[in-house]
Design a protein around this motif. Structure first.
Motif, PDB file in Angstrom:
ATOM      1  N   ALA A  28       2.446   1.541  -3.511  1.00 37.89           N
ATOM      2  CA  ALA A  28       1.469   1.804  -4.581  1.00 37.89           C
ATOM      3  C   ALA A  28       0.903   3.215  -4.521  1.00 37.89           C
ATOM      4  CB  ALA A  28       0.341   0.782  -4.512  1.00 37.89           C
ATOM      5  N   LEU A  70      -5.345  -2.129  -2.903  1.00 38.41           N
ATOM      6  CA  LEU A  70      -6.725  -1.847  -2.517  1.00 38.41           C
ATOM      7  C   LEU A  70      -7.441  -3.114  -2.065  1.00 38.41           C
ATOM      8  CD1 LEU A  70      -8.843   0.380  -2.327  1.00 38.41           C
ATOM      9  CD2 LEU A  70      -9.481  -0.129  -4.689  1.00 38.41           C
ATOM     10  N   VAL A  71      -7.174  -4.228  -2.738  1.00 43.07           N
ATOM     11  CA  VAL A  71      -7.772  -5.506  -2.348  1.00 43.07           C
ATOM     12  C   VAL A  71      -7.325  -5.896  -0.939  1.00 43.07           C
ATOM     13  CG1 VAL A  71      -7.800  -7.982  -2.850  1.00 43.07           C
ATOM     14  CG2 VAL A  71      -8.116  -6.331  -4.691  1.00 43.07           C
ATOM     15  N   THR A  92       0.820  -1.204   0.000  1.00 41.81           N
ATOM     16  CA  THR A  92       0.000   0.000   0.000  1.00 41.81           C
ATOM     17  C   THR A  92       0.860   1.263   0.000  1.00 41.81           C
ATOM     18  OG1 THR A  92      -1.728  -1.188   1.193  1.00 41.81           O
ATOM     19  CG2 THR A  92      -1.874   1.206   1.197  1.00 41.81           C
ATOM     20  N   GLN A 127      -1.708  -0.647  -7.488  1.00 44.00           N
ATOM     21  CA  GLN A 127      -2.782  -0.090  -6.666  1.00 44.00           C
ATOM     22  C   GLN A 127      -3.961  -1.040  -6.536  1.00 44.00           C
ATOM     23  OE1 GLN A 127      -3.522   3.757  -8.379  1.00 44.00           O
ATOM     24  NE2 GLN A 127      -1.783   4.689  -7.309  1.00 44.00           N
ATOM     25  N   VAL A 128      -4.159  -1.899  -7.510  1.00 46.49           N
ATOM     26  CA  VAL A 128      -5.272  -2.860  -7.451  1.00 46.49           C
ATOM     27  C   VAL A 128      -5.075  -3.864  -6.314  1.00 46.49           C
ATOM     28  CG1 VAL A 128      -6.510  -4.661  -8.699  1.00 46.49           C
ATOM     29  CG2 VAL A 128      -5.858  -2.549  -9.874  1.00 46.49           C
ATOM     30  N   PRO A 129      -3.934  -4.584  -6.251  1.00 44.44           N
ATOM     31  CA  PRO A 129      -3.775  -5.510  -5.118  1.00 44.44           C
ATOM     32  C   PRO A 129      -3.695  -4.787  -3.775  1.00 44.44           C
ATOM     33  CG  PRO A 129      -1.824  -5.559  -6.518  1.00 44.44           C
ATOM     34  CD  PRO A 129      -2.836  -4.719  -7.205  1.00 44.44           C
ATOM     35  N   GLY A 146       0.020   2.015 -11.186  1.00 45.12           N
ATOM     36  CA  GLY A 146      -1.407   1.777 -11.396  1.00 45.12           C
ATOM     37  C   GLY A 146      -1.765   0.313 -11.221  1.00 45.12           C
ATOM     38  N   LEU A 147      -0.876  -0.541 -11.691  1.00 49.95           N
ATOM     39  CA  LEU A 147      -1.083  -1.974 -11.558  1.00 49.95           C
ATOM     40  C   LEU A 147      -0.978  -2.424 -10.097  1.00 49.95           C
ATOM     41  CD1 LEU A 147      -1.547  -4.460 -13.368  1.00 49.95           C
ATOM     42  CD2 LEU A 147       0.922  -4.782 -13.377  1.00 49.95           C
TER      43      LEU A 147
END
Length: 134
Positions: free
Chosen positions: A40, A72-73, A37, A68-70, A65-66
């Motif tokens: 990212a 956020l998960v 986190t 940031q997805v995990p 950007g890539l």
């Protein structure tokens, strides 16, 4: 409130899982979530990628950007686990909702698995009665 009253009176058996300590796999989950986190969404991540690692501006933007997805998960899983552990699972097993809410937030889904594997917390009287019946 009956749980709190029994706990204050020392009626519940001592259980090492009822301590507010984040250890083992819960600690590892917390560290990985924090690092991903921070990287990212950090302001200095772009500078690191471009100046130190020699990524182009578009490559660093795509990578962040890539990531940031995990990230956020992981964060959403932690928040969900906090609610599930603290509000649903802990009270049903006579365990401290606050301790398990914090463990759920720090340990994510691993805290849910740990709490599900534990038995309900019983009082000293129930333990003595169970010992006599066996």
């Amino acid at each position: 409130m009956s749980w709190a009253k029994k706990a204050r009176e020392g009626e519940f058996l001592k259980d090492p899982f009822e301590l507010l300590s984040i250890e083992g796999s819960l600690q590892l989950y917390s560290i990985v979530t924090t690092l991903i986190t921070a990287f990212a969404f950090g302001k200095s991540s772009t500078k690191l990628l471009e100046d130190v690692l020699q990524f182009s501006n578009s490559e660093s933007g795509s990578l962040l950007g890539l990531l940031q997805v995990p990230a956020l998960v992981f964060v959403l899983a932690s928040i969900g686990s906090c609610v599930v552990c603290g509000a649903i699972l802990a009270p049903s097993k006579n365990r401290n909702w606050f301790v398990w809410g914090v463990k759920g937030f720090a340990g994510g889904p691993l805290a849910i698995l740990q709490l599900k594997s534990l038995d309900s917390l019983i009082t000293r009287g129930e333990a003595e009665e169970k010992a006599r019946s066996t």
